[in-house]
Design an enzyme around this catalytic site. Structure first.
Site, short mmCIF file in Angstrom:
data_model
loop_
_atom_site.label_atom_id
_atom_site.label_comp_id
_atom_site.label_asym_id
_atom_site.label_seq_id
_atom_site.Cartn_x
_atom_site.Cartn_y
_atom_site.Cartn_z
N SER A 12 0.86 -1.19 0.00
CA SER A 12 0.00 0.00 0.00
C SER A 12 0.90 1.23 0.00
O SER A 12 2.09 1.14 0.31
CB SER A 12 -0.92 -0.01 1.23
OG SER A 12 -0.18 -0.25 2.40
N GLU A 14 1.04 5.55 0.92
CA GLU A 14 0.38 6.64 1.66
C GLU A 14 0.65 8.00 1.00
O GLU A 14 1.75 8.26 0.54
CB GLU A 14 0.92 6.63 3.09
CG GLU A 14 0.31 7.70 3.98
CD GLU A 14 0.68 7.50 5.44
OE1 GLU A 14 0.60 6.36 5.93
OE2 GLU A 14 1.05 8.49 6.08
N ASP A 107 -2.30 13.81 16.66
CA ASP A 107 -1.60 14.72 17.58
C ASP A 107 -2.12 16.12 17.32
O ASP A 107 -2.04 16.61 16.20
CB ASP A 107 -0.09 14.73 17.28
CG ASP A 107 0.55 13.41 17.65
OD1 ASP A 107 0.32 12.93 18.77
OD2 ASP A 107 1.28 12.87 16.80
N PHE A 214 11.83 15.09 11.05
CA PHE A 214 10.57 14.36 11.15
C PHE A 214 10.71 13.19 12.14
O PHE A 214 9.81 12.92 12.94
CB PHE A 214 10.19 13.87 9.75
CG PHE A 214 8.77 13.39 9.67
CD1 PHE A 214 7.73 14.22 10.04
CD2 PHE A 214 8.48 12.11 9.22
CE1 PHE A 214 6.42 13.79 9.98
CE2 PHE A 214 7.17 11.66 9.15
CZ PHE A 214 6.14 12.50 9.53
N HIS A 264 4.03 -0.95 3.60
CA HIS A 264 3.23 0.27 3.40
C HIS A 264 4.23 1.40 3.14
O HIS A 264 5.02 1.74 4.02
CB HIS A 264 2.41 0.55 4.67
CG HIS A 264 1.59 1.80 4.62
ND1 HIS A 264 0.37 1.89 3.96
CD2 HIS A 264 1.81 3.04 5.16
CE1 HIS A 264 -0.13 3.12 4.11
NE2 HIS A 264 0.73 3.84 4.83
P1 FAD Z 1 -3.12 5.71 20.41
O1 FAD Z 1 -3.26 4.30 20.00
O2 FAD Z 1 -4.25 6.34 21.14
O3 FAD Z 1 -1.78 5.80 21.29
C1 FAD Z 1 -1.23 7.07 21.65
C2 FAD Z 1 -0.52 6.99 23.00
O4 FAD Z 1 -1.47 6.80 24.05
C3 FAD Z 1 0.47 5.83 23.14
O5 FAD Z 1 1.53 6.27 23.93
C4 FAD Z 1 -0.33 4.75 23.86
O6 FAD Z 1 0.50 3.88 24.63
C5 FAD Z 1 -1.25 5.58 24.75
N1 FAD Z 1 -2.58 4.98 24.89
C6 FAD Z 1 -3.29 4.33 23.93
N2 FAD Z 1 -4.48 3.94 24.40
C7 FAD Z 1 -4.54 4.35 25.69
C8 FAD Z 1 -5.54 4.27 26.70
N3 FAD Z 1 -6.72 3.68 26.44
N4 FAD Z 1 -5.27 4.81 27.91
C9 FAD Z 1 -4.08 5.40 28.16
N5 FAD Z 1 -3.09 5.52 27.24
C10 FAD Z 1 -3.32 5.01 26.00
N6 FAD Z 1 -1.38 11.41 12.66
C11 FAD Z 1 -2.27 12.27 12.13
O7 FAD Z 1 -2.56 13.31 12.76
N7 FAD Z 1 -2.87 12.05 10.90
C12 FAD Z 1 -2.61 10.92 10.20
O8 FAD Z 1 -3.17 10.74 9.11
C13 FAD Z 1 -1.68 9.96 10.73
N8 FAD Z 1 -1.42 8.81 10.10
C14 FAD Z 1 -0.61 7.86 10.68
C15 FAD Z 1 -0.44 6.63 10.05
C16 FAD Z 1 0.37 5.65 10.63
C17 FAD Z 1 0.53 4.31 9.94
C18 FAD Z 1 1.05 5.92 11.85
C19 FAD Z 1 1.95 4.89 12.47
C20 FAD Z 1 0.87 7.14 12.48
C21 FAD Z 1 0.04 8.12 11.92
N9 FAD Z 1 -0.20 9.35 12.55
C22 FAD Z 1 -1.08 10.25 11.99
C23 FAD Z 1 0.48 9.70 13.79
C24 FAD Z 1 -0.36 9.32 15.03
O9 FAD Z 1 -1.58 10.01 15.02
C25 FAD Z 1 0.45 9.71 16.25
O10 FAD Z 1 1.56 8.85 16.39
C26 FAD Z 1 -0.33 9.79 17.55
O11 FAD Z 1 0.53 10.34 18.56
C27 FAD Z 1 -0.81 8.45 18.10
O12 FAD Z 1 -1.83 7.95 17.37
P2 FAD Z 1 -2.37 6.46 17.68
O13 FAD Z 1 -3.54 6.25 16.83
O14 FAD Z 1 -1.26 5.51 17.60
O15 FAD Z 1 -2.81 6.67 19.22
#
Ligand code: FAD
Length: 283
Positions: A12, A14, A107, A214, A264
């Site tokens: 895939s 991005e 974020d 980055f 990816h």
């Molecule tokens: P989560 O899974 O919520 O995790 C974030 C943090 O919180 C981690 O430290 C985790 O340990 C902790 N955590 C998770 N669940 C809980 C809980 N229930 N209670 C307490 N702590 C918890 N960002 C963007 O803004 N736009 C994008 O399009 C984008 N695309 C991405 C694509 C990929 C493949 C990746 C790997 C990252 C992408 N990001 C994007 C970045 C991502 O949004 C950031 O890394 C963000 O800080 C974490 O997102 P997450 O979905 O992993 O969060």
């Protein structure tokens, strides 16, 4: 797609949503080229946290889907958004025939304060399952080198498990340049009872200063030897690109040979660097 090995795996690519018409036209060309050469399982399009790219992401997703006929997976980040806002975006995607979502926390830009119905990605995954059942294939993010804000590696794995059990189908990793981190992560997932495809995110290397900046922001480590090597090329961008293509191709090949379910590519809306890696992969 040339080979049996490649046929067995999922690829895939991005993109990020362009801000201008010219950027969108360039992205169409990139998507057409990548479709012709790689024929990816899907293209994905990023989404600014808090809905900052809501329109541009939606436009890029629907236009690329129409123009290329490929599956397109919008990213959707939940931090800074209300349930109602996300429900309406998801309704629109469903109406457009979108079948896959990359479900994220996102974020918020520093200094931004915004009302949010969600704190973590597991809540978004649960929300989508609750309101849309199995209508979407859900991808989530994984961090072989541990998420930068995680309390510690053990807690990060527990949180990842909670997110997967909320209803994720598969995961895509943050990029990394140390393949041990990926395979330790996969082992840990298996030990935690998780059984889902976790596809390595591959960041081509084309420019050292951008990559270093980055990587600092997103917590991806550039190993010392690699940093020193890239620094040594200074402004010699051709050498950085040549070395980067060799190194990232070799790492990608090892990942596939050792069992990664696919790759990816973080294409940065360009086809050249991704295709150099693709063409170096074994036939
Ligand atoms: P989560 O899974 O919520 O995790 C974030 C943090 O919180 C981690 O430290 C985790 O340990 C902790 N955590 C998770 N669940 C809980 C809980 N229930 N209670 C307490 N702590 C918890 N960002 C963007 O803004 N736009 C994008 O399009 C984008 N695309 C991405 C694509 C990929 C493949 C990746 C790997 C990252 C992408 N990001 C994007 C970045 C991502 O949004 C950031 O890394 C963000 O800080 C974490 O997102 P997450 O979905 O992993 O969060």
């Amino acid at each position: 797609m040339k080979t049996q090995q490649k046929l067995d795996k999922q690829f895939s690519c991005e993109f990020f949503p362009p801000k201008t018409d010219i950027g969108m036209e360039n992205l169409f060309n990139t998507a057409e080229t990548l479709k012709k050469e790689i024929n990816p399982e899907f293209f994905s399009v990023t989404f600014g946290a808090g809905g900052s790219t809501r329109e541009t992401t939606f436009n890029a997703v629907t236009k690329i889907q129409k123009q290329t006929g490929c599956n397109v997976a919008p990213h959707l980040s939940c931090i800074g958004s209300s349930k109602q806002q996300l429900q309406s975006i998801l309704d629109e995607y469903r109406a457009q025939g979108i079948k896959r979502i990359v479900a994220l926390r996102g974020d918020m830009p520093s200094g931004t304060v915004s009302q949010s119905d969600f704190n973590h990605a597991n809540e978004l995954v649960a929300f989508i399952r609750e309101n849309f059942g199995d209508q979407f294939h859900l991808e989530v993010a994984a961090y072989p080198e541990v998420h930068p804000q995680a309390e510690n590696a053990i807690q990060d794995m527990k949180n990842f498990k909670t997110k997967v059990l909320a209803g994720a189908n598969s995961a895509i990793t943050q990029y990394f340049y140390n393949i041990d981190s990926y395979f330790y992560f996969i082992d840990n997932c298996e030990k935690s009872g998780l059984d889902l495809p976790i596809v390595p995110g591959i960041m081509p290397i084309t420019n050292y200063s951008n990559l270093a900046r980055f990587s600092d922001m997103c917590g991806a480590e550039i190993p010392r030897w690699l940093r020193r090597k890239l620094e040594a090329y200074a402004d010699d961008t051709d050498s950085i690109k040549d070395f980067g293509a060799d190194f990232v191709s070799s790492m990608s090949q090892k990942l596939l040979d050792m069992g990664a379910p696919g790759l990816h590519f973080y294409s940065m809306n360009q086809s050249e660097a991704t295709l150099r890696i693709w063409n170096n992969l074994k036939s």
